[in-house]
Design a protein around this motif. Structure first.
Motif, PDB file in Angstrom:
ATOM      1  N   ASP A 167      -8.988  16.631 -12.554  1.00  0.00           N
ATOM      2  CA  ASP A 167      -9.944  15.633 -12.056  1.00  0.00           C
ATOM      3  C   ASP A 167      -9.497  14.199 -12.357  1.00  0.00           C
ATOM      4  O   ASP A 167     -10.303  13.267 -12.327  1.00  0.00           O
ATOM      5  N   ALA A 168      -8.225  13.999 -12.640  1.00  0.00           N
ATOM      6  CA  ALA A 168      -7.729  12.640 -12.895  1.00  0.00           C
ATOM      7  C   ALA A 168      -7.952  11.766 -11.666  1.00  0.00           C
ATOM      8  O   ALA A 168      -7.737  12.202 -10.526  1.00  0.00           O
ATOM      9  N   ASP A 169      -8.387  10.544 -11.900  1.00  0.00           N
ATOM     10  CA  ASP A 169      -8.647   9.596 -10.811  1.00  0.00           C
ATOM     11  C   ASP A 169      -7.322   8.961 -10.395  1.00  0.00           C
ATOM     12  O   ASP A 169      -6.954   7.879 -10.838  1.00  0.00           O
ATOM     13  N   VAL A 170      -6.620   9.674  -9.544  1.00  0.00           N
ATOM     14  CA  VAL A 170      -5.275   9.272  -9.147  1.00  0.00           C
ATOM     15  C   VAL A 170      -5.244   7.874  -8.549  1.00  0.00           C
ATOM     16  O   VAL A 170      -4.366   7.066  -8.854  1.00  0.00           O
ATOM     17  N   ARG A 171      -6.191   7.578  -7.686  1.00  0.00           N
ATOM     18  CA  ARG A 171      -6.188   6.280  -7.015  1.00  0.00           C
ATOM     19  C   ARG A 171      -6.367   5.135  -8.007  1.00  0.00           C
ATOM     20  O   ARG A 171      -5.660   4.123  -7.932  1.00  0.00           O
ATOM     21  N   SER A 172      -7.284   5.289  -8.945  1.00  0.00           N
ATOM     22  CA  SER A 172      -7.528   4.221  -9.923  1.00  0.00           C
ATOM     23  C   SER A 172      -6.350   4.048 -10.877  1.00  0.00           C
ATOM     24  O   SER A 172      -5.976   2.923 -11.226  1.00  0.00           O
ATOM     25  N   ILE A 173      -5.763   5.158 -11.295  1.00  0.00           N
ATOM     26  CA  ILE A 173      -4.611   5.079 -12.195  1.00  0.00           C
ATOM     27  C   ILE A 173      -3.456   4.363 -11.504  1.00  0.00           C
ATOM     28  O   ILE A 173      -2.818   3.472 -12.072  1.00  0.00           O
ATOM     29  N   ALA A 174      -3.190   4.755 -10.262  1.00  0.00           N
ATOM     30  CA  ALA A 174      -2.098   4.121  -9.515  1.00  0.00           C
ATOM     31  C   ALA A 174      -2.373   2.637  -9.305  1.00  0.00           C
ATOM     32  O   ALA A 174      -1.485   1.796  -9.461  1.00  0.00           O
TER      33      ALA A 174
ATOM     34  N   LEU B  93      -7.052   6.463 -19.321  1.00  0.00           N
ATOM     35  CA  LEU B  93      -7.096   6.536 -17.858  1.00  0.00           C
ATOM     36  C   LEU B  93      -7.154   7.970 -17.353  1.00  0.00           C
ATOM     37  O   LEU B  93      -7.785   8.251 -16.322  1.00  0.00           O
ATOM     38  N   ILE B  94      -6.487   8.898 -18.045  1.00  0.00           N
ATOM     39  CA  ILE B  94      -6.447  10.281 -17.566  1.00  0.00           C
ATOM     40  C   ILE B  94      -7.499  11.159 -18.242  1.00  0.00           C
ATOM     41  O   ILE B  94      -7.564  12.372 -17.982  1.00  0.00           O
ATOM     42  N   ALA B  95      -8.337  10.575 -19.086  1.00  0.00           N
ATOM     43  CA  ALA B  95      -9.341  11.353 -19.806  1.00  0.00           C
ATOM     44  C   ALA B  95     -10.323  12.020 -18.838  1.00  0.00           C
ATOM     45  O   ALA B  95     -10.667  11.469 -17.791  1.00  0.00           O
TER      46      ALA B  95
ATOM     47  N   LYS C 182       0.832  -1.210   0.000  1.00  0.00           N
ATOM     48  CA  LYS C 182       0.000   0.000   0.000  1.00  0.00           C
ATOM     49  C   LYS C 182       0.861   1.253   0.000  1.00  0.00           C
ATOM     50  O   LYS C 182       0.517   2.259  -0.631  1.00  0.00           O
ATOM     51  N   GLU C 183       1.989   1.193   0.699  1.00  0.00           N
ATOM     52  CA  GLU C 183       2.887   2.348   0.748  1.00  0.00           C
ATOM     53  C   GLU C 183       3.475   2.648  -0.630  1.00  0.00           C
ATOM     54  O   GLU C 183       3.662   3.816  -0.994  1.00  0.00           O
ATOM     55  N   ILE C 184       3.756   1.605  -1.383  1.00  0.00           N
ATOM     56  CA  ILE C 184       4.298   1.801  -2.732  1.00  0.00           C
ATOM     57  C   ILE C 184       3.236   2.430  -3.632  1.00  0.00           C
ATOM     58  O   ILE C 184       3.511   3.342  -4.417  1.00  0.00           O
ATOM     59  N   GLN C 185       1.996   1.937  -3.515  1.00  0.00           N
ATOM     60  CA  GLN C 185       0.927   2.539  -4.307  1.00  0.00           C
ATOM     61  C   GLN C 185       0.706   3.993  -3.894  1.00  0.00           C
ATOM     62  O   GLN C 185       0.470   4.859  -4.747  1.00  0.00           O
ATOM     63  N   ALA C 186       0.802   4.261  -2.598  1.00  0.00           N
ATOM     64  CA  ALA C 186       0.629   5.637  -2.119  1.00  0.00           C
ATOM     65  C   ALA C 186       1.701   6.552  -2.702  1.00  0.00           C
ATOM     66  O   ALA C 186       1.436   7.727  -3.019  1.00  0.00           O
ATOM     67  N   ALA C 187       2.922   6.035  -2.867  1.00  0.00           N
ATOM     68  CA  ALA C 187       4.005   6.830  -3.458  1.00  0.00           C
ATOM     69  C   ALA C 187       3.689   7.165  -4.913  1.00  0.00           C
ATOM     70  O   ALA C 187       3.958   8.282  -5.373  1.00  0.00           O
ATOM     71  N   LEU C 188       3.105   6.205  -5.619  1.00  0.00           N
ATOM     72  CA  LEU C 188       2.736   6.463  -7.012  1.00  0.00           C
ATOM     73  C   LEU C 188       1.583   7.469  -7.069  1.00  0.00           C
ATOM     74  O   LEU C 188       1.587   8.375  -7.917  1.00  0.00           O
ATOM     75  N   GLU C 189       0.615   7.336  -6.173  1.00  0.00           N
ATOM     76  CA  GLU C 189      -0.486   8.308  -6.124  1.00  0.00           C
ATOM     77  C   GLU C 189       0.045   9.718  -5.882  1.00  0.00           C
ATOM     78  O   GLU C 189      -0.408  10.686  -6.509  1.00  0.00           O
ATOM     79  N   GLU C 190       1.017   9.836  -4.988  1.00  0.00           N
ATOM     80  CA  GLU C 190       1.597  11.143  -4.700  1.00  0.00           C
ATOM     81  C   GLU C 190       2.292  11.717  -5.925  1.00  0.00           C
ATOM     82  O   GLU C 190       2.204  12.925  -6.191  1.00  0.00           O
TER      83      GLU C 190
END
Length: 216
Positions: A153-160, A197-199, A131-139
């Motif tokens: 409005d990109a869905d950061v959590r879903s993209i990560a 994904l970023i649309a 989870k920490e690695i995914q959180a780093a990507l979200e950041e």
């Protein structure tokens, strides 16, 4: 006067590195105490005296993995000029790590495969580190929004989550012996999904409408 304890007769750092490689190869449950002590060059009493338990040794081994092998991948997030470049570099570095390490896969993914109930603590520990690695990507993706290379409005959590899932899948492919070329094709395909994904919602709506017209 109480005398000092006997000094260790082994190199703790070298022993921990050997343990990391053993866990990396066999996973937590697959790495027997005999395999660990043989690789580390110590006996069981020394292992327990130094690391407390097998789980304690494993946690330290994971920390070492994160500080060395995995750091090469995470460093790509901050170095790349854009969020897209960061994700692509992260995937490429992941493939490099997997092939350079003899296709053992990722310790964080494979370390607790089929963990038994009595080792739930190991699973929870690895899940938290993942989870920490995914959180780093979200950041890093949020930084992309701040710097203007991602829509606000990109869905950061879903993209990560998507790209972390690709990374974890690559680890399994590596364990099965997939070549660098085969894994690179997977990473390239994942990057082809970036624009979708970023649309923005309006862009997604327009694309859906266009597909509907084509079907008609």
């Amino acid at each position: 006067m109480v005398g000092r304890g006997r000094p260790r007769s082994f190199d703790r750092d070298a022993a921990l590195s050997a343990a990391m490689n053993t866990f990396w190869q066999f996973g937590y449950e697959g790495a027997s105490m005999s395999a660990l002590t043989e690789a580390m060059g110590i006996n069981s009493p020394s292992l327990y005296a130094c690391f407390g338990s097998k789980e304690g040794l494993f946690r330290e081994a994971v920390d070492l993995y994160l500080a060395t092998e995995d750091k090469k991948t995470r460093s790509k997030l901050s170095e790349a000029p854009t969020a897209r470049d960061a994700v692509q570099a992260m995937l490429q570095r992941t493939i490099g790590n997997l092939t350079d390490s003899g296709c053992r896969g990722c310790l964080l993914v494979l370390g607790d495969t089929n963990a038994s109930p009595e080792n739930a603590g190991v699973h929870q520990y690895l899940a938290q580190r993942r989870k920490e690695i995914q959180a780093a990507l979200e950041e890093r993706l949020r930084r992309g929004i701040a710097e203007g290379d991602l829509p606000s409005d990109a869905d950061v959590r879903s993209i990560a989550a998507f790209y972390i899932t690709v990374m974890q899948g690559l680890s399994l492919r590596a364990r099965d012996g997939a070549s660098r070329e085969a894994m690179t094709k997977v990473a390239d395909a994942a990057m082809m999904a970036w624009d979708a994904l970023i649309a923005t919602p309006a862009q997604r709506k327009a694309r859906t409408a266009a597909r509907s017209r084509v079907r008609k």
